[in-house]
Scaffold this motif. Structure first.
Motif, PDB file in Angstrom:
ATOM      1  N   ALA A 168       0.824  -1.202   0.000  1.00 57.00           N
ATOM      2  CA  ALA A 168       0.000   0.000   0.000  1.00 57.00           C
ATOM      3  C   ALA A 168       0.858   1.252   0.000  1.00 57.00           C
ATOM      4  N   GLY A 169       0.401   2.248  -0.750  1.00 55.85           N
ATOM      5  CA  GLY A 169       1.084   3.537  -0.799  1.00 55.85           C
ATOM      6  C   GLY A 169       2.118   3.659  -1.894  1.00 55.85           C
ATOM      7  N   GLN A 170       2.462   2.571  -2.554  1.00 53.54           N
ATOM      8  CA  GLN A 170       3.452   2.634  -3.630  1.00 53.54           C
ATOM      9  C   GLN A 170       2.871   3.304  -4.871  1.00 53.54           C
ATOM     10  N   LYS A 171       3.757   3.897  -5.664  1.00 50.51           N
ATOM     11  CA  LYS A 171       3.399   4.389  -6.986  1.00 50.51           C
ATOM     12  C   LYS A 171       3.768   3.302  -7.991  1.00 50.51           C
ATOM     13  N   VAL A 172       2.739   2.793  -8.680  1.00 43.50           N
ATOM     14  CA  VAL A 172       2.918   1.649  -9.575  1.00 43.50           C
ATOM     15  C   VAL A 172       2.605   2.067 -11.010  1.00 43.50           C
ATOM     16  N   LEU A 173       3.472   1.662 -11.940  1.00 46.48           N
ATOM     17  CA  LEU A 173       3.257   1.893 -13.365  1.00 46.48           C
ATOM     18  C   LEU A 173       3.008   0.550 -14.035  1.00 46.48           C
ATOM     19  N   VAL A 174       1.885   0.447 -14.735  1.00 46.18           N
ATOM     20  CA  VAL A 174       1.556  -0.773 -15.482  1.00 46.18           C
ATOM     21  C   VAL A 174       1.659  -0.457 -16.964  1.00 46.18           C
ATOM     22  N   ILE A 175       2.635  -1.061 -17.638  1.00 43.92           N
ATOM     23  CA  ILE A 175       2.820  -0.875 -19.079  1.00 43.92           C
ATOM     24  C   ILE A 175       2.075  -1.996 -19.799  1.00 43.92           C
ATOM     25  N   GLY A 176       1.131  -1.602 -20.654  1.00 44.04           N
ATOM     26  CA  GLY A 176       0.254  -2.580 -21.273  1.00 44.04           C
ATOM     27  C   GLY A 176      -1.013  -2.743 -20.451  1.00 44.04           C
ATOM     28  N   ALA A 177      -1.528  -1.630 -19.922  1.00 43.38           N
ATOM     29  CA  ALA A 177      -2.615  -1.663 -18.948  1.00 43.38           C
ATOM     30  C   ALA A 177      -3.964  -2.033 -19.540  1.00 43.38           C
ATOM     31  N   SER A 178      -4.116  -1.982 -20.856  1.00 37.35           N
ATOM     32  CA  SER A 178      -5.424  -2.248 -21.463  1.00 37.35           C
ATOM     33  C   SER A 178      -5.598  -3.698 -21.894  1.00 37.35           C
ATOM     34  N   GLY A 179      -4.561  -4.498 -21.807  1.00 33.35           N
ATOM     35  CA  GLY A 179      -4.637  -5.886 -22.246  1.00 33.35           C
ATOM     36  C   GLY A 179      -5.184  -6.812 -21.188  1.00 33.35           C
ATOM     37  N   ALA A 185      -3.908  -6.283 -13.613  1.00 35.25           N
ATOM     38  CA  ALA A 185      -2.849  -5.683 -12.807  1.00 35.25           C
ATOM     39  C   ALA A 185      -3.278  -4.331 -12.246  1.00 35.25           C
ATOM     40  N   VAL A 186      -3.945  -3.517 -13.063  1.00 38.50           N
ATOM     41  CA  VAL A 186      -4.425  -2.217 -12.593  1.00 38.50           C
ATOM     42  C   VAL A 186      -5.384  -2.402 -11.421  1.00 38.50           C
ATOM     43  N   GLN A 187      -6.351  -3.291 -11.569  1.00 35.41           N
ATOM     44  CA  GLN A 187      -7.356  -3.492 -10.525  1.00 35.41           C
ATOM     45  C   GLN A 187      -6.753  -4.106  -9.262  1.00 35.41           C
ATOM     46  N   LEU A 188      -5.857  -5.060  -9.436  1.00 38.94           N
ATOM     47  CA  LEU A 188      -5.235  -5.697  -8.284  1.00 38.94           C
ATOM     48  C   LEU A 188      -4.344  -4.713  -7.525  1.00 38.94           C
ATOM     49  N   ALA A 189      -3.575  -3.912  -8.258  1.00 40.05           N
ATOM     50  CA  ALA A 189      -2.712  -2.929  -7.601  1.00 40.05           C
ATOM     51  C   ALA A 189      -3.550  -1.936  -6.795  1.00 40.05           C
ATOM     52  N   LYS A 190      -4.704  -1.524  -7.330  1.00 41.09           N
ATOM     53  CA  LYS A 190      -5.603  -0.644  -6.584  1.00 41.09           C
ATOM     54  C   LYS A 190      -6.153  -1.354  -5.349  1.00 41.09           C
ATOM     55  N   ALA A 191      -6.492  -2.627  -5.485  1.00 41.24           N
ATOM     56  CA  ALA A 191      -7.004  -3.388  -4.351  1.00 41.24           C
ATOM     57  C   ALA A 191      -5.960  -3.519  -3.247  1.00 41.24           C
ATOM     58  N   PHE A 192      -4.678  -3.514  -3.634  1.00 44.96           N
ATOM     59  CA  PHE A 192      -3.592  -3.602  -2.653  1.00 44.96           C
ATOM     60  C   PHE A 192      -3.205  -2.236  -2.085  1.00 44.96           C
ATOM     61  N   GLY A 308     -16.177  -7.732  -5.783  1.00 48.46           N
ATOM     62  CA  GLY A 308     -16.261  -6.629  -6.728  1.00 48.46           C
ATOM     63  C   GLY A 308     -14.999  -5.789  -6.814  1.00 48.46           C
ATOM     64  N   GLN A 309     -13.939  -6.167  -6.098  1.00 48.25           N
ATOM     65  CA  GLN A 309     -12.684  -5.418  -6.188  1.00 48.25           C
ATOM     66  C   GLN A 309     -11.992  -5.628  -7.527  1.00 48.25           C
ATOM     67  N   VAL A 310     -12.278  -6.750  -8.152  1.00 44.32           N
ATOM     68  CA  VAL A 310     -11.749  -7.051  -9.488  1.00 44.32           C
ATOM     69  C   VAL A 310     -12.916  -7.518 -10.359  1.00 44.32           C
ATOM     70  N   THR A 311     -13.029  -6.941 -11.538  1.00 42.64           N
ATOM     71  CA  THR A 311     -14.080  -7.330 -12.477  1.00 42.64           C
ATOM     72  C   THR A 311     -13.462  -7.596 -13.840  1.00 42.64           C
TER      73      THR A 311
END
Length: 343
Positions: A168-179, A185-192, A308-311
């Motif tokens: 929690a609190g990290q700044k995370v960059l996901v390259i290829g976020a729409s695949g 990865a975007v949803q899981l990182a937000k959930a964490f 509902g944290q990940v859809t």
């Protein structure tokens, strides 16, 4: 339609009798053009072992690994047991969602009639065999198409973030976020509890925002490594950026996780090897990982989808006859989120 003997149905004592034949996509040689190597055929229903169930497939997921297994590339995979001139498993597909219609003698977690999702052996078919530990009960809030798109990409995203030691609190960059992997990865990182930036093309920016990214970088207009922002964790999914460019976007002690890469015909892991070789000589942590089918991780994904944290986001669903088109569209980069098959 051709009938082929690829297996037989084993009906253990106490298991419901199953059908003896089914429609399936079959591949007997490698090739890069789906229409050249994939055929719809009538084949014998697969056998199940004592620790397996037979699933009536309602939907299957299509991921980038499907194209690589079809093409036999990178070539290293042929030497690692997938088959030299053609795939050892003639029916492609791993992601599955459906209903249990028969169970082996050793099955204790599932009963005939239960709805399940996970990993199967040859899911591009009306029926598929699956190990008990490779499945979980389907969340009621998910359609079969959504559930069929969870396991392969969701596991890759979850294990990639864990390889990066996300917190929690990290700044995370996901390259290829729409695949497929990136959207999880975007949803899981937000959930964490992370602050998430997604990199994608112009036409997919709205999707990445809709799944929870705090910021979106359109790679056709902006450079994530321009020095304005630095990230504690970068998850690079299917990218081709040089290590030097990726490192410029990291904090001095940040972590880079390379989840994949396209374009290498021989090993497909040259960037990963260079990253591992360089990592001991820098304060930054440069690493990679191999996604594995773990029951505990599949259960984690089931819980997160139930709450509902990940859809799962299904960009498009195709019929079984549309498998060549689905794989072609995926490889061309047309997918928004996941591609599913309705069977």
């Amino acid at each position: 339609m051709k009938t082929t003997q690829l297996g037989r149905l084993a009906a253990p004592a106490g298991a419901a009798p199953g059908p003896t034949s089914m429609q399936a996509i079959v591949q007997r040689r490698y090739g890069t053009r789906p229409t050249d190597v994939l055929r719809l055929e009538q084949i014998t229903t697969p056998a199940i072992a004592a620790n397996e169930v037979l699933v009536r497939v309602r939907a299957a997921g299509v991921d980038r690994g499907t194209w690589h297994l079809m093409a036999g590339q990178p070539y290293l995979m042929r030497l690692l047991g997938f088959g030299l001139r053609g795939p050892k498993t003639p029916v492609p597909g791993l992601d599955v969602a459906g209903t249990v219609v028969a169970a082996g003698a050793g099955i204790t977690r599932f009963r005939v009639g239960e709805e399940v999702f996970g990993i199967a052996r040859g899911s591009f078919a009306e029926y598929a065999a699956a190990g008990e530990d490779q499945l979980a009960r389907k969340p009621a809030r998910l359609s079969f198409e959504q559930a069929a798109a969870v396991a392969v990409s969701g596991l890759a995203a979850l294990q990639g973030l864990r390889a990066g030691r996300i917190h929690a609190g990290q700044k995370v960059l996901v390259i290829g976020a729409s695949g497929g992997v990136g959207s999880y990865a975007v949803q899981l990182a937000k959930a964490f509890g992370a602050d998430v930036t997604g990199v994608c093309s112009t036409g997919k920016a709205d999707l990445v925002r809709s799944i929870g990214a705090d910021r979106v970088i359109d790679y056709t207009r902006d450079d994530f490594a321009d020095g304005r922002h630095h990230y504690d964790l970068i998850l690079d999914i299917g990218g081709n950026s040089r290590l030097s460019r990726l490192r410029r976007a990291l904090t001095p002690t940040g972590t880079l996780v390379i989840a994949g890469g396209e374009g290498g015909k021989w090993t497909g892991i040259s960037r990963q090897l260079r990253a591992l070789a360089l990592s001991p000589f820098t304060r930054q942590r440069l690493t990679t990982y191999i996604s594995k089918h773990r029951r505990a991780d599949l259960d984690t994904l089931r819980q997160l989808t139930e709450t509902g944290q990940v859809t799962p986001h299904i960009g498009r669903a195709y019929p079984l006859t549309g498998v060549p088109e689905a794989i072609r569209d995926l490889h061309a980069g047309h997918a928004r989120g996941k591609i599913a098959l309705t069977i």
